[in-house]
Design an enzyme around this catalytic site. Structure first.
Site, PDB file in Angstrom:
ATOM      1  N   ILE A   1      44.831 -13.685 -80.521  1.00 32.13           N
ATOM      2  CA  ILE A   1      45.709 -13.959 -79.043  1.00 32.13           C
ATOM      3  C   ILE A   1      45.822 -15.617 -79.073  1.00 32.13           C
ATOM      4  O   ILE A   1      46.122 -16.192 -78.135  1.00 32.13           O
ATOM      5  CB  ILE A   1      44.958 -13.766 -77.920  1.00 32.13           C
ATOM      6  CG1 ILE A   1      43.571 -14.405 -77.456  1.00 32.13           C
ATOM      7  CG2 ILE A   1      44.779 -12.201 -77.680  1.00 32.13           C
ATOM      8  CD1 ILE A   1      42.767 -14.075 -76.335  1.00 32.13           C
ATOM      9  N   GLY A   2      45.636 -16.335 -80.267  1.00 31.87           N
ATOM     10  CA  GLY A   2      45.918 -17.756 -80.622  1.00 31.87           C
ATOM     11  C   GLY A   2      44.867 -18.409 -80.672  1.00 31.87           C
ATOM     12  O   GLY A   2      44.664 -19.723 -80.866  1.00 31.87           O
TER      13      GLY A   2
ATOM     14  N   GLY B   1      29.805 -16.213 -80.562  1.00 35.46           N
ATOM     15  CA  GLY B   1      31.095 -16.376 -80.265  1.00 35.46           C
ATOM     16  C   GLY B   1      31.103 -17.895 -79.497  1.00 35.46           C
ATOM     17  O   GLY B   1      30.380 -18.322 -79.365  1.00 35.46           O
TER      18      GLY B   1
ATOM     19  N   GLU C   1      34.502 -18.693 -75.182  1.00 40.12           N
ATOM     20  CA  GLU C   1      34.333 -19.053 -73.373  1.00 40.12           C
ATOM     21  C   GLU C   1      33.284 -20.023 -72.974  1.00 40.12           C
ATOM     22  O   GLU C   1      33.184 -20.418 -72.038  1.00 40.12           O
ATOM     23  CB  GLU C   1      33.871 -17.681 -72.848  1.00 40.12           C
ATOM     24  CG  GLU C   1      35.324 -16.830 -72.572  1.00 40.12           C
ATOM     25  CD  GLU C   1      34.781 -15.063 -72.464  1.00 40.12           C
ATOM     26  OE1 GLU C   1      34.934 -14.723 -71.526  1.00 40.12           O
ATOM     27  OE2 GLU C   1      34.425 -14.655 -73.766  1.00 40.12           O
TER      28      GLU C   1
HETATM   29 MO1  MOS Z   1      37.724 -13.309 -72.022  1.00 34.80          MO
HETATM   30  S1  MOS Z   1      37.905 -13.344 -70.020  1.00 34.80           S
HETATM   31  O1  MOS Z   1      36.111 -12.199 -72.113  1.00 34.80           O
HETATM   32  O2  MOS Z   1      39.067 -12.117 -72.325  1.00 34.80           O
END
Ligand code: MOS
Length: 701
Positions: A471-472, A664, A667
């Site tokens: 997604i980028g 990860g 976020e």
């Molecule tokens: Mo992220 S809000 O878990 O796509």
């Protein structure tokens, strides 16, 4: 297909700055996103939305629309194809006359051009019967206790005797913290192209969709449309960001499928406008956090309580997991968390970058700053004193935590030692200057069900396939690096195929789980291939595998951590707030590509800055709609706001979590950032602001 227990792989390509493998396509404009797909004969679909917040559609008059040149059809709830399953009430559009929120899809216009479709939509007359509704989140809303919070966590937790411990505490911090409605606002608006065809008497639906997970779209839509999963193919070759809003299909995807259903063999293109996104593609609910911290005079926490109130929608439940980071962040024998939801007649809330952690850590980390002030302690020292040896609520050890090291390293780089202890101590001309810190954390997740395929090609090359989406973030690039290391070849020998639901199963690009989940499957497939065919295979051999999960999930608590530093300047007369410097220091396991990783951290930090300073969706409770429904009124940080932002990380690896040694990174950058800025604002001015955004008026008077 085998489930393989993987062994850790050796980093050769991993850890290097491989240039984005799709960079050239993107910068030259050749990369075709969903709405860009050149599909001959494509028709356009435009959405007609409700203008009342609750009620029913009594009549849709399409006469004028159908008279407009180019308009071919208008579909409403009386004419739309019937769905076989309507349990997902967000997606089950046009099946009945009910209106659940303002902006709901009530009709579709299909036309030869997008201009005609848009004009046709304007000409559709929708007669609606309005009913009383509630669209305002207030502290006195009636609330209920959801069965679980996103994705499947406990709603409430309790250990010890919190009330007694708070009563007995030497130092008590008790306050209410608020975060605003926020909208994901990815650069690429949502779009879907869909077409139905019949091959050998079997119907198929094919879609290009701006999605974070092509298999997830197919899984959600296929049963509703009465299709087997292999009758629905979804592709998302390029996606311009999502931040969670493209993590699950929203109603417009079903709208495209239904519109195309009525035009067999003619594709239908549906592009959601920026304004429509504010009603249709998800958002972060506003949150109200009641926090109580009890501590000794030395700052050691004895009790932590975090009670959350937020909203969901009448049409579909979403329970933001706001208090979940509070469960694992700091040591304290007595602890309580809870979540309660008000049901409002509003658009459906959903995932937005670090749902839960972002608003929850704002509350917890500002409260920690208040505790540091109350105890007369440096805020970094306060956090060090409350470091747990193990995950405080589960008792499991962290695989690696190293939060204190993140703070030490950040403090040295940021110049923390020079910080005045007292707030409102530094002025530079007409600007108050201050610094603040906060912790960041995000759980490490690996999704089940991922499968990858490795096939030998000529010349020692390999085709590696998995249906994951970039997604980028740079997923295409890091998966190429992982595949190369797993097969012990150079990255140029890897031909990676992704973003198509006809490829092996991949989980969503969400929850910062993509690289961990897909990369582990690729390693499994590579190791299975080597086992099946050796390391000098003839072309045309293939293996598929998924990565087995062992019992490590029961043995460890997997989380990433970070320390966020911010400097702010606040104008003494206007209250204008600027952030000249920010630094995040993270422990996320092995970093697979420093360039794309830095971009994720910086993007997260900037999004956190944006939440701290600007982002606020304003709903008009009288009419139930978002007043701020474009990027002129819903402000996001721009280049001019992103100054002096840096990110770094500890050298680390966690082979127990993934064979790559990584967790990860998507976020964690947004987590804690707004708290660091709010804490810096307090240090600059002495004014404690307990809600975001930190608008100028808070610092005046
Ligand atoms: Mo992220 S809000 O878990 O796509």
């Amino acid at each position: 297909m085998t489930e393989l227990r993987t062994t850790p792989i050796t980093a050769r390509a991993m850890g290097t700055d491989l240039r984005r493998v799709d960079g050239l396509e993107k910068v030259t404009g050749r990369a075709a996103y969903a709405a860009d797909q050149r599909i001959p004969e494509a028709l356009s679909c435009w959405l007609v939305q409700s203008t009342v917040a609750r009620g029913r559609v009594s009549r849709v008059d399409a006469t004028a629309a159908l008279a407009h040149e180019g308009v071919l059809a208008v579909i409403d709830h009386t004419t739309a194809p019937r769905l076989e399953d309507t349990s997902n009430r967000e997606l089950a559009i046009l099946q009945d006359d009910r209106i659940h929120f303002r902006g709901q899809i009530v009709a579709l216009v299909i036309a030869a051009t997008s201009e005609a479709a848009r004009e046709g939509a304007r000409l559709v007359r929708v007669e609606q019967e309005a009913e009383p509704f509630e669209a305002e989140l207030r502290e006195d809303n009636a609330t209920y206790r959801p069965d679980s919070v996103n994705p499947d966590k406990e709603t409430d937790t309790e250990q010890g005797d919190v009330d007694a411990a708070l009563t007995a505490a030497d130092v008590l911090v008790e306050a209410t913290y608020r975060t605003a409605y926020e909208f994901n606002s990815p650069l690429e608006p949502h779009a879907t192209v869909a077409w139905w065809s019949t091959e050998d008497g079997r119907e198929t639906l094919t879609m290009y969709d701006a999605s974070q997970g092509v298999h997830g779209v197919a899984q959600a839509l296929a049963p509703m449309l009465g299709l087997a999963e292999d009758q629905l193919r979804v592709m998302a070759p390029y996606v311009g960001g999502g931040f969670g809003s493209k993590g699950q299909p929203h109603a417009h995807v079903m709208a495209a499928a239904l519109a195309a259903r009525t035009t067999p063999d003619r594709p239908v293109r549906l592009a959601v406008t920026r304004q429509q996104m504010f009603a249709l593609t998800g958002y972060r609910t506003a949150t109200i956090s009641h926090v109580r911290l009890g501590a000794g005079r030395d700052g050691r926490l004895t009790a932590i309580e975090h009670r959350v109130q937020e909203q969901t929608s009448a049409v579909k439940e979403f329970a933001e997991q706001t208090a979940t980071p509070t469960r694992m962040m700091y040591q304290a024998p007595h602890r309580r968390t809870s979540h309660r939801l008000a049901v409002l007649d509003v658009a459906v809330p959903s995932w937005m970058r670090a749902p839960g952690e972002m608003p929850g850590m704002f509350a917890h980390e500002v409260a920690m700053d208040e505790l540091a002030v109350a105890c007369g302690l440096d805020p970094i020292e306060l956090r060090r004193r409350n470091e747990p040896d193990v995950d405080p609520e589960t008792g499991l050890p962290f695989d690696t935590r190293r939060l204190t090291e993140c703070f030490e390293r950040g403090a040295a780089r940021f110049g923390w030692a020079d910080r005045p202890t007292r707030p409102r101590a530094t002025r530079d001309g007409e600007w108050w200057v201050g610094t603040g810190v906060a912790s960041a954390t995000y759980p490490a997740m690996r999704m089940p069900g991922n499968v990858a395929r490795v096939e030998s090609l000529d010349g020692g090359c390999y085709a590696v396939s998995i249906g994951s989406v970039d997604i980028g973030t740079g997923a295409r690039t890091v998966l190429t690096q992982i595949a190369a290391d797993a097969l012990e070849v150079g990255t140029e020998a890897i031909d990676l195929h992704i973003a198509d639901s006809s490829l092996p199963m991949a989980s969503v690009a969400g929850g910062s789980s993509g690289t961990s989940s897909w990369g582990s499957a690729i390693v499994a497939a590579a190791q299975q291939f080597r086992h099946d065919h050796g390391d000098r295979p003839d072309p045309g051999l293939r293996s598929e595998a998924s990565a087995m999960r062992g019992d490590e999930v029961e043995q460890y608590s997997f989380h990433s951590f970070g320390a966020v530093f911010a400097q702010v300047r606040i104008h003494r007369y206007t209250g204008e707030l600027r952030v000249p410097r920010m630094l995040g220091v993270y422990n996320v396991g092995r970093v697979i590509n420093p360039t794309t990783a830095r971009s994720q951290f910086l993007g997260g930090l900037i999004m956190g800055l944006s939440a701290a300073l600007f982002e606020e969706g304003v709903r008009d409770p009288r009419f139930g709609h978002m007043v701020t429904q474009d990027l002129a009124s819903y402000h996001v940080a721009s280049h001019a706001d992103a100054l002096g932002i840096e990110a770094e990380w500890l050298e680390d690896e966690t082979p127990v979590f993934t064979p790559m040694g990584s967790r990860g990174i998507g976020e964690i950058g947004i987590v804690g950032t707004a708290a660091a800025i709010a804490n810096a604002a307090h240090h600059a001015t002495g004014v404690r602001v307990r809600s975001i955004p930190l608008t100028a008026d808070r610092f005046l008077g």
